[in-house]
Motif scaffolding. Structure first.
Motif, short mmCIF file in Angstrom:
data_model
loop_
_atom_site.label_atom_id
_atom_site.label_comp_id
_atom_site.label_asym_id
_atom_site.label_seq_id
_atom_site.Cartn_x
_atom_site.Cartn_y
_atom_site.Cartn_z
N ALA A 25 0.82 -1.22 0.08
CA ALA A 25 0.03 0.11 -0.05
C ALA A 25 0.98 1.25 0.15
O ALA A 25 0.68 2.09 -0.78
CB ALA A 25 -1.01 0.01 1.17
N GLY A 26 1.99 1.29 0.97
CA GLY A 26 2.99 2.42 0.83
C GLY A 26 3.53 2.50 -0.53
O GLY A 26 3.64 3.92 -1.17
N VAL A 27 3.96 1.50 -1.21
CA VAL A 27 4.56 1.68 -2.65
C VAL A 27 3.49 2.27 -3.61
O VAL A 27 3.86 2.99 -4.22
CB VAL A 27 5.12 0.33 -3.02
CG1 VAL A 27 5.48 0.57 -4.45
CG2 VAL A 27 6.25 -0.11 -2.32
N GLY A 32 1.25 6.62 -6.80
CA GLY A 32 0.04 7.59 -7.02
C GLY A 32 0.44 8.86 -6.87
O GLY A 32 0.07 9.91 -7.75
N LEU A 33 1.31 9.22 -5.96
CA LEU A 33 1.52 10.79 -5.63
C LEU A 33 2.44 11.15 -7.09
O LEU A 33 2.54 12.28 -7.47
CB LEU A 33 2.43 10.76 -4.21
CG LEU A 33 1.83 10.68 -3.20
CD1 LEU A 33 2.80 10.82 -1.81
CD2 LEU A 33 0.79 11.92 -2.95
N GLY A 34 3.52 10.21 -7.40
CA GLY A 34 4.22 10.71 -8.80
C GLY A 34 3.22 10.79 -9.94
O GLY A 34 3.36 11.92 -10.61
N ALA A 35 2.18 10.04 -9.90
CA ALA A 35 1.42 10.25 -11.17
C ALA A 35 0.53 11.52 -11.11
O ALA A 35 0.33 12.18 -11.92
CB ALA A 35 0.55 9.09 -11.18
N LEU A 36 -0.04 11.82 -9.69
CA LEU A 36 -0.49 13.05 -9.52
C LEU A 36 0.25 14.36 -9.80
O LEU A 36 -0.36 15.37 -10.22
CB LEU A 36 -1.14 13.06 -8.22
CG LEU A 36 -2.41 12.14 -7.99
CD1 LEU A 36 -2.83 12.06 -6.58
CD2 LEU A 36 -3.46 12.47 -8.67
N VAL A 52 0.83 -2.33 -14.05
CA VAL A 52 1.93 -3.11 -13.71
C VAL A 52 2.25 -3.38 -12.38
O VAL A 52 2.71 -4.52 -12.02
CB VAL A 52 3.22 -2.59 -14.30
CG1 VAL A 52 4.44 -2.84 -14.22
CG2 VAL A 52 2.92 -2.40 -16.04
N LEU A 53 2.03 -2.39 -11.56
CA LEU A 53 2.05 -2.48 -9.99
C LEU A 53 1.29 -3.65 -9.53
O LEU A 53 1.72 -4.60 -8.65
CB LEU A 53 2.13 -1.19 -9.39
CG LEU A 53 2.10 -1.09 -7.87
CD1 LEU A 53 3.94 -1.49 -7.70
CD2 LEU A 53 1.90 0.13 -7.15
N GLY A 54 0.18 -3.86 -9.90
CA GLY A 54 -0.78 -4.71 -9.65
C GLY A 54 -0.51 -5.88 -9.91
O GLY A 54 -0.76 -7.05 -9.29
N PHE A 55 0.14 -6.31 -11.21
CA PHE A 55 0.53 -7.64 -11.76
C PHE A 55 1.90 -7.90 -10.84
O PHE A 55 1.76 -9.20 -10.41
CB PHE A 55 1.17 -7.54 -13.08
CG PHE A 55 -0.02 -7.43 -13.90
CD1 PHE A 55 -1.18 -7.68 -13.98
CD2 PHE A 55 0.28 -6.81 -15.32
CE1 PHE A 55 -2.22 -7.80 -14.84
CE2 PHE A 55 -0.81 -6.50 -16.40
CZ PHE A 55 -1.91 -7.14 -16.14
N ALA A 56 2.82 -6.92 -10.44
CA ALA A 56 3.64 -7.34 -9.49
C ALA A 56 3.11 -7.73 -7.97
O ALA A 56 3.68 -8.83 -7.36
CB ALA A 56 4.45 -6.12 -9.38
N ALA A 57 2.06 -7.10 -7.80
CA ALA A 57 1.31 -7.51 -6.35
C ALA A 57 0.78 -8.90 -6.65
O ALA A 57 1.05 -9.58 -5.64
CB ALA A 57 0.36 -6.51 -6.09
#
Length: 422
Positions: A25-27, A32-36, A52-57
């Motif tokens: 969740a922290g990652v 998200g902050l970077g994207a915003l 991609v982050l979801g696939f890794a998760a």
């Protein structure tokens, strides 16, 4: 003795699921902050990064043997999460639009809704029935689920924030279409359920009166009235110092919830009301400084909703799930994006006078996303839908979403510039 509900455990203990979840969740929040922080000029969309982050998760979840969500068994959770993400996106979308309410100004959007959308539903339904072996009722459900374009994922190729310049016709067409077709998919979804329930045409009168005329008109009326009324109260409170400027952005949250909740209580379509509410809110004292900050608040909630839902979508990836649609289900993704959608848009725009490049832009950027996930979650819970069909509908929708996020996420910036360059 039951295990203690804490992250730390006695003795040597590694890779506790709760701790892994907190780390992930922290990652995700950092991403998200970077994207915003940098939403314009990316060579790929933020949604693609989240995916991609979801696939890794998903890989971590699988290797760690952590019990996880099932899109069918946990369809109610998917429905509620996507519902919230969509209504804030629709309200934020309405706040962006400055077009006057004239037939000429909204003519392109009207064509996309009344011609391209039904043609898309018909094309997908025919493929679902003849190629995927679904009953006509389930095939119509699939057409309804995949018919709306997504206001969340279409944000990068739609109109910009309020008061940032003139709205170009293709950008406006994509935004206006996404703002309205999420709500207009409901009647077709209900039609599919009626077909599964009855199999004849005896339901048509009730459907036309209740699910088309009443629900659409009442939703629009409530959305406009509530959006205008809340804006009037908010502007008055701000001008008299009763509402702190620093809290302007937060006003988007109660506004959306009141509009959506009130409309659903009335038995109408909250999605349509949320979009209409954004349009009406924007038009009350159009250039009031409050509007921009309310839009920023709504857009921030929208972006975090996008992060949560797309990240969750990635974590659902599984071999068994990807097998469920079969070869035909996988073929539907390129067929929808490369044939059904473009043909429907070209037919809809005949006589509109839109240049070929702009028509190609609108035809290609029919992003399928969070709205479709909401509708398929609703369909999967319907008693009329056979469990095997529910699985096919769910995973076919997920496959189409994944393909759309990758295809549109990698082409939004370069292809958008090329098609709209003068």
């Amino acid at each position: 003795m039951p295990a203690l509900p804490i992250a730390a455990s006695r003795g040597f203990s590694f890779a506790e699921p709760y701790a892994i979840g907190m780390l992930m969740a922290g990652v995700a929040v950092f991403v998200g902050l970077g994207a915003l922080s940098r939403q314009q000029g990316r060579p790929f969309s933020a949604s693609l990064v989240y995916l991609v982050l979801g696939f890794a998760a998903a890989a971590v979840i699988s290797m760690a043997g952590i019990p996880w969500l099932d899109p069918i068994d946990d369809a109610t959770l998917l429905e509620k999460l996507t519902e919230l993400a969509v209504i804030f996106a629709l309200f934020a979308t309405g706040l962006k639009i400055d077009r006057p309410f004239t037939v000429r100004a909204w003519g392109g959007v009207g064509r996309l809704l009344t011609i391209a959308m039904p043609l898309t539903i018909a094309g997908v339904a025919c493929f679902g029935h003849f190629a995927m072996g679904l009953s006509w009722g389930s095939a119509l459900l699939l057409g309804a689920v995949l018919s709306p374009t997504d206001p969340v994922l279409a944000g990068d190729i739609g109109v910009d924030a309020p008061d940032t310049g003139e709205e170009s016709e293709p950008n406006f067409a994509v935004t206006g279409e996404a703002g309205l077709n999420d709500g207009l998919a409901f009647p077709f979804l209900f039609a599919g359920l009626f077909v599964l329930d009855h199999g004849d045409s005896g339901w048509f009168g009730e459907w036309l009166l209740a699910d088309v005329l009443y629900s659409i008109v009442v939703a629009a009326v409530i959305g406009v009235a509530a959006g205008h009324g809340i804006a009037a109260i908010a502007h008055l409170a701000r001008d008299r110092g009763l509402l702190a400027e620093s809290l302007d952005g937060w006003l988007a949250i109660p506004t959306v919830l009141v509009i959506y909740g009130g409309t659903e209580i009335a038995g109408a379509y909250g999605f349509i009301a949320a979009f209409a509410g954004g349009l009406a809110f924007r038009r009350h004292e159009k250039h009031h400084s409050l509007n921009e900050r309310v839009h920023q608040g709504a857009e921030t909630v929208e972006k975090w909703g996008e992060l949560v839902v797309v990240l969750l979508l990635g974590t659902l990836a599984s071999t068994a799930g990807f097998i469920a649609p079969g070869l035909a289900g996988w073929l539907l993704a390129p067929l929808l994006l490369l044939v059904i959608r473009p043909v429907a848009v070209v037919v809809a725009m005949v006589g509109r006078g839109m240049p070929a490049r702009e028509t190609a832009f609108v035809a290609w950027f029919g992003v399928r996303g969070i709205g479709s996930l909401y509708y398929v979650a609703v369909a999967a819970q319907a008693a009329q839908v056979h469990p095997e069909d529910a699985e096919v509908l769910m995973w076919t929708t997920i496959v189409v979403m994944l393909v759309s996020i990758v295809a549109h996420g990698t082409t939004a910036s370069p292809l958008g510039r090329r098609l709209l360059s003068t």
